[in-house]
Scaffold this motif. Structure first.
Motif, PDB file in Angstrom:
ATOM      1  N   GLU A 109      29.389  24.323  47.719  1.00  0.00           N
ATOM      2  CA  GLU A 109      29.097  23.181  46.869  1.00  0.00           C
ATOM      3  C   GLU A 109      27.605  22.895  46.937  1.00  0.00           C
ATOM      4  O   GLU A 109      26.883  23.434  47.782  1.00  0.00           O
ATOM      5  CB  GLU A 109      29.895  21.952  47.307  1.00  0.00           C
ATOM      6  N   LEU A 110      27.146  22.012  46.033  1.00  0.00           N
ATOM      7  CA  LEU A 110      25.748  21.603  46.019  1.00  0.00           C
ATOM      8  C   LEU A 110      25.638  20.117  46.333  1.00  0.00           C
ATOM      9  O   LEU A 110      26.457  19.305  45.900  1.00  0.00           O
ATOM     10  CB  LEU A 110      25.112  21.865  44.652  1.00  0.00           C
ATOM     11  N   ILE A 111      24.603  19.778  47.103  1.00  0.00           N
ATOM     12  CA  ILE A 111      24.239  18.394  47.410  1.00  0.00           C
ATOM     13  C   ILE A 111      22.845  18.164  46.838  1.00  0.00           C
ATOM     14  O   ILE A 111      21.952  19.002  47.002  1.00  0.00           O
ATOM     15  CB  ILE A 111      24.205  18.156  48.935  1.00  0.00           C
ATOM     16  N   ALA A 112      22.645  17.034  46.157  1.00  0.00           N
ATOM     17  CA  ALA A 112      21.331  16.706  45.584  1.00  0.00           C
ATOM     18  C   ALA A 112      20.792  15.452  46.255  1.00  0.00           C
ATOM     19  O   ALA A 112      21.443  14.408  46.244  1.00  0.00           O
ATOM     20  CB  ALA A 112      21.439  16.499  44.081  1.00  0.00           C
ATOM     21  N   THR A 113      19.596  15.555  46.847  1.00  0.00           N
ATOM     22  CA  THR A 113      18.935  14.399  47.454  1.00  0.00           C
ATOM     23  C   THR A 113      17.533  14.267  46.875  1.00  0.00           C
ATOM     24  O   THR A 113      16.927  15.246  46.447  1.00  0.00           O
ATOM     25  CB  THR A 113      18.857  14.510  48.986  1.00  0.00           C
ATOM     26  N   SER A 114      17.022  13.045  46.897  1.00  0.00           N
ATOM     27  CA  SER A 114      15.696  12.796  46.324  1.00  0.00           C
ATOM     28  C   SER A 114      14.583  13.004  47.338  1.00  0.00           C
ATOM     29  O   SER A 114      13.438  12.622  47.087  1.00  0.00           O
ATOM     30  CB  SER A 114      15.633  11.369  45.760  1.00  0.00           C
ATOM     31  N   ASP A 115      14.909  13.598  48.473  1.00  0.00           N
ATOM     32  CA  ASP A 115      13.916  13.980  49.472  1.00  0.00           C
ATOM     33  C   ASP A 115      14.530  15.087  50.324  1.00  0.00           C
ATOM     34  O   ASP A 115      15.624  15.569  50.043  1.00  0.00           O
ATOM     35  CB  ASP A 115      13.495  12.775  50.336  1.00  0.00           C
ATOM     36  N   SER A 116      13.826  15.505  51.367  1.00  0.00           N
ATOM     37  CA  SER A 116      14.283  16.634  52.170  1.00  0.00           C
ATOM     38  C   SER A 116      15.101  16.199  53.382  1.00  0.00           C
ATOM     39  O   SER A 116      15.121  16.884  54.407  1.00  0.00           O
ATOM     40  CB  SER A 116      13.080  17.467  52.626  1.00  0.00           C
ATOM     41  N   VAL A 117      15.806  15.050  53.264  1.00  0.00           N
ATOM     42  CA  VAL A 117      16.724  14.588  54.309  1.00  0.00           C
ATOM     43  C   VAL A 117      18.145  14.840  53.817  1.00  0.00           C
ATOM     44  O   VAL A 117      18.549  14.310  52.779  1.00  0.00           O
ATOM     45  CB  VAL A 117      16.524  13.093  54.624  1.00  0.00           C
ATOM     46  N   PHE A 118      18.919  15.637  54.549  1.00  0.00           N
ATOM     47  CA  PHE A 118      20.270  15.989  54.123  1.00  0.00           C
ATOM     48  C   PHE A 118      21.225  14.833  54.372  1.00  0.00           C
ATOM     49  O   PHE A 118      21.251  14.239  55.439  1.00  0.00           O
ATOM     50  CB  PHE A 118      20.763  17.225  54.881  1.00  0.00           C
ATOM     51  N   ARG A 119      22.028  14.493  53.378  1.00  0.00           N
ATOM     52  CA  ARG A 119      23.082  13.495  53.530  1.00  0.00           C
ATOM     53  C   ARG A 119      24.147  13.756  52.473  1.00  0.00           C
ATOM     54  O   ARG A 119      23.823  14.027  51.317  1.00  0.00           O
ATOM     55  CB  ARG A 119      22.542  12.070  53.425  1.00  0.00           C
ATOM     56  N   THR A 120      25.394  13.676  52.885  1.00  0.00           N
ATOM     57  CA  THR A 120      26.497  13.947  51.965  1.00  0.00           C
ATOM     58  C   THR A 120      26.798  12.750  51.077  1.00  0.00           C
ATOM     59  O   THR A 120      27.479  12.891  50.061  1.00  0.00           O
ATOM     60  CB  THR A 120      27.769  14.342  52.732  1.00  0.00           C
ATOM     61  N   ARG A 121      26.321  11.565  51.489  1.00  0.00           N
ATOM     62  CA  ARG A 121      26.454  10.368  50.660  1.00  0.00           C
ATOM     63  C   ARG A 121      25.195   9.535  50.813  1.00  0.00           C
ATOM     64  O   ARG A 121      24.524   9.588  51.834  1.00  0.00           O
ATOM     65  CB  ARG A 121      27.677   9.534  51.068  1.00  0.00           C
ATOM     66  N   GLN A 122      24.893   8.769  49.798  1.00  0.00           N
ATOM     67  CA  GLN A 122      23.784   7.827  49.849  1.00  0.00           C
ATOM     68  C   GLN A 122      24.272   6.516  49.258  1.00  0.00           C
ATOM     69  O   GLN A 122      24.774   6.479  48.134  1.00  0.00           O
ATOM     70  CB  GLN A 122      22.577   8.347  49.067  1.00  0.00           C
ATOM     71  N   LYS A 123      24.151   5.434  50.068  1.00  0.00           N
ATOM     72  CA  LYS A 123      24.706   4.135  49.690  1.00  0.00           C
ATOM     73  C   LYS A 123      26.187   4.267  49.340  1.00  0.00           C
ATOM     74  O   LYS A 123      26.692   3.709  48.365  1.00  0.00           O
ATOM     75  CB  LYS A 123      23.919   3.530  48.521  1.00  0.00           C
ATOM     76  N   SER A 124      26.876   5.062  50.180  1.00  0.00           N
ATOM     77  CA  SER A 124      28.322   5.299  50.076  1.00  0.00           C
ATOM     78  C   SER A 124      28.737   6.052  48.823  1.00  0.00           C
ATOM     79  O   SER A 124      29.927   6.171  48.526  1.00  0.00           O
ATOM     80  CB  SER A 124      29.092   3.971  50.167  1.00  0.00           C
ATOM     81  N   ILE A 125      27.776   6.587  48.064  1.00  0.00           N
ATOM     82  CA  ILE A 125      28.083   7.372  46.868  1.00  0.00           C
ATOM     83  C   ILE A 125      27.828   8.846  47.174  1.00  0.00           C
ATOM     84  O   ILE A 125      26.788   9.205  47.738  1.00  0.00           O
ATOM     85  CB  ILE A 125      27.227   6.921  45.677  1.00  0.00           C
ATOM     86  N   SER A 126      28.767   9.700  46.822  1.00  0.00           N
ATOM     87  CA  SER A 126      28.639  11.128  47.100  1.00  0.00           C
ATOM     88  C   SER A 126      27.401  11.705  46.430  1.00  0.00           C
ATOM     89  O   SER A 126      27.071  11.371  45.294  1.00  0.00           O
ATOM     90  CB  SER A 126      29.879  11.876  46.616  1.00  0.00           C
ATOM     91  N   THR A 127      26.714  12.582  47.160  1.00  0.00           N
ATOM     92  CA  THR A 127      25.547  13.264  46.600  1.00  0.00           C
ATOM     93  C   THR A 127      25.901  14.665  46.094  1.00  0.00           C
ATOM     94  O   THR A 127      25.013  15.434  45.736  1.00  0.00           O
ATOM     95  CB  THR A 127      24.430  13.364  47.651  1.00  0.00           C
ATOM     96  N   LYS A 128      27.203  14.993  46.083  1.00  0.00           N
ATOM     97  CA  LYS A 128      27.616  16.306  45.585  1.00  0.00           C
ATOM     98  C   LYS A 128      27.476  16.351  44.066  1.00  0.00           C
ATOM     99  O   LYS A 128      27.756  15.381  43.369  1.00  0.00           O
ATOM    100  CB  LYS A 128      29.055  16.603  45.992  1.00  0.00           C
ATOM    101  N   ILE A 129      27.042  17.501  43.564  1.00  0.00           N
ATOM    102  CA  ILE A 129      26.937  17.711  42.117  1.00  0.00           C
ATOM    103  C   ILE A 129      27.709  18.978  41.756  1.00  0.00           C
ATOM    104  O   ILE A 129      27.829  19.902  42.553  1.00  0.00           O
ATOM    105  CB  ILE A 129      25.468  17.815  41.649  1.00  0.00           C
ATOM    106  N   GLY A 130      28.223  19.015  40.540  1.00  0.00           N
ATOM    107  CA  GLY A 130      28.975  20.186  40.115  1.00  0.00           C
ATOM    108  C   GLY A 130      30.321  20.282  40.803  1.00  0.00           C
ATOM    109  O   GLY A 130      30.816  19.326  41.403  1.00  0.00           O
TER     110      GLY A 130
END
Length: 292
Positions: A109-130
C-alpha cells in the motif's frame, strides 16, 4: 525542516489588512521548539509543478516475518507554485528483492505524508492512498491515485506485509525507474534512482498485532483494546493503533492514567504465552511503542 504555505489556499479570509502570524510550539518532554527564518513574500502566478524527485530505501535494524504495514521505500516529491493542482496519478516501484514471494497477496500500500515523518494516520485520519496491490513481474504499480500533492515536500511511502513463513535472512530492496511517477500527466524522474540500503527479514517465533486473543496474562491495569487517546498526566495515550484497531497498554479505556509510585511490591505485568525458543540463537524482541 522547511515548510511552505500558500496563505490563500489555507483561507482567503487571511488576505486582509492587519494580518498577523503566530506560532504555537508543543514541546513534549522538554526538548524545546525552535523557529528560524520566517519569510512572507508575494509571487507571480506560478502553475504548480514537480521541482524534484528522490527515493530512499527505508532501513530497519530487522524486519520480523509476519509484520504488516512496514515502510520499506520512500519517494520524495517537491512541488512548487501557487496556482492550480499537482495531482499524483500513478506510482510504480521496482523490486530488487531476490525472492518476491515473501510478500503477502495485496501486500503493498501507499502512505502519503506532507513531510518525511512516517505515520499511518494524521489527526486520526488514515494517510493511506489508493488500494492494496500485489507485486507482479517485479513491479509494484498503483494507478488511479488522484492524490492532490501539497506545495513543498510530499513523501510517498511504500508499505509492505511480510508473510509469516518468509525465509529467514530474506532481503528487501527497491528502486525507482525512469518515468515511473505520473503527476498531472507528466512523468518523473528523468533517470533511474537506485538508492543504497536494504533490509533483512528474520524469522518470528511469535508475533501479535493484538487483533485476536493469543493468550496473554494481563495484570491489573493492562488491557488489550482500542486506544482512546486519553491524556495521562503530561502525556497522552495513542488515539489509534499503528495497524489494525487494537493495542496492548495500561488503562486504555477508563481515564488513561497509569498508577503512580509503583514499586516492586505493587508492580503489575503483561505476560505472553509460553514460547519455545529451544535451538534458537540470539533471540530478539521487536515492538512498536507510543512515545508522546
Amino acid at each position: 525542516h522547511m515548510d511552505t504555505f500558500n496563505i490563500h489556499e489555507i483561507d482567503t479570509n487571511y488576505l486582509v489588512d492587519n494580518f498577523y502570524i503566530g506560532f504555537m510550539g508543543i514541546s513534549r518532554g522538554g526538548h524545546g521548539v525552535c523557529v528560524d527564518e520566517v519569510i512572507i513574500e508575494e509571487k507571480d502566478e506560478i502553475i504548480k509543478y514537480v521541482h524534484s524527485t528522490d527515493a530512499k530505501n527505508v532501513n530497519h535494524d530487522l524486519i520480523p516475518s509476519g509484520l504488516t504495514d512496514i515502510p520499506v521505500f520512500r519517494i520524495d516529491i517537491v512541488i512548487v507554485g501557487n496556482t492550480g493542482q499537482a495531482v499524483l496519478n500513478t506510482v510504480s516501484v521496482q523490486s530488487l528483492c531476490p525472492d518476491n514471494s515473501i510478500f503477502e497477496t495485496n501486500g503493498f500500500e501507499l502512505i502519503a505524508t506532507s513531510d518525511s515523518v512516517f505515520r499511518t494516520r494524521q489527526k486520526s485520519i488514515s494517510t493511506k492512498i489508493g488500494s492494496p496491490v500485489s507485486i507482479s513481474g517485479g513491479e509494484i504499480t498503483f494507478t488511479g491515485l488522484n492524490d492532490t500533492l501539497d506545495i513543498g515536500i510530499n513523501s510517498i511511502w511504500l508499505i509492505a506485509d511480510i508473510k509469516a513463513d518468509a525465509d529467514h535472512q530474506s532481503i528487501t530492496k527497491f528502486m525507482l525507474e525512469q518515468n515511473s511517477i505520473d503527476v498531472n500527466g507528466s512523468t518523473y524522474p528523468n533517470t533511474d534512482i537506485t538508492p543504497e540500503g536494504q533490509n533483512t527479514i528474520e524469522e518470528s517465533i511469535f508475533s501479535d498485532n493484538f487483533e485476536a486473543d493469543k493468550g496473554w496474562d494481563l495484570d491489573y491495569d493492562f488491557e488489550i483494546n482500542v486506544p482512546q487517546g486519553y491524556y495521562a498526566h503530561i502525556s497522552s495515550d495513542p488515539p489509534y493503533a499503528y495497524s489494525g484497531n487494537k493495542i496492548m497498554g495500561t488503562d486504555l479505556t477508563d481515564d488513561g492514567k497509569y498508577q503512580l509510585n509503583i514499586d516492586s511490591t505493587t508492580a503489575y505485568f503483561a505476560v505472553s504465552p509460553v514460547l519455545d525458543c529451544k535451538y534458537y540463537d540470539a533471540v530478539k524482541l521487536n515492538l512498536r511503542k507510543w512515545v508522546a
